[in-house]
Design a protein around this motif. Sequence first.
Motif: not given
Length: 73
Positions: A17-22, A38-40, A44-49
């Motif tokens: 999902t992040a790659q598609i947005k990038r 962006v903040l959300a 989300s990325a931090g939670e996934a990591i």
Amino acid sequence: MKKFPKEIEDFGNAFVTAQIKRHSADYDPEYRILRSEVLADIDSAGEAIRAFKKCSIKSRRAFAAWVTLTNRK
């Protein structure tokens, strides 16, 4: 992906999902995103990591090998 723990599956999905947005941000001149989005996404990325890091090293290594060796379309 279904053979991995849920946390790793969630991490993989979040990455895609992040790659598609990038890619949209890099290549689509019409793409706009709000600061709050962006903040959300950062949260989300931090939670996934964090969830990914809680998985066993064996599962994380298997995932890394799978990502490296699997043909993606």
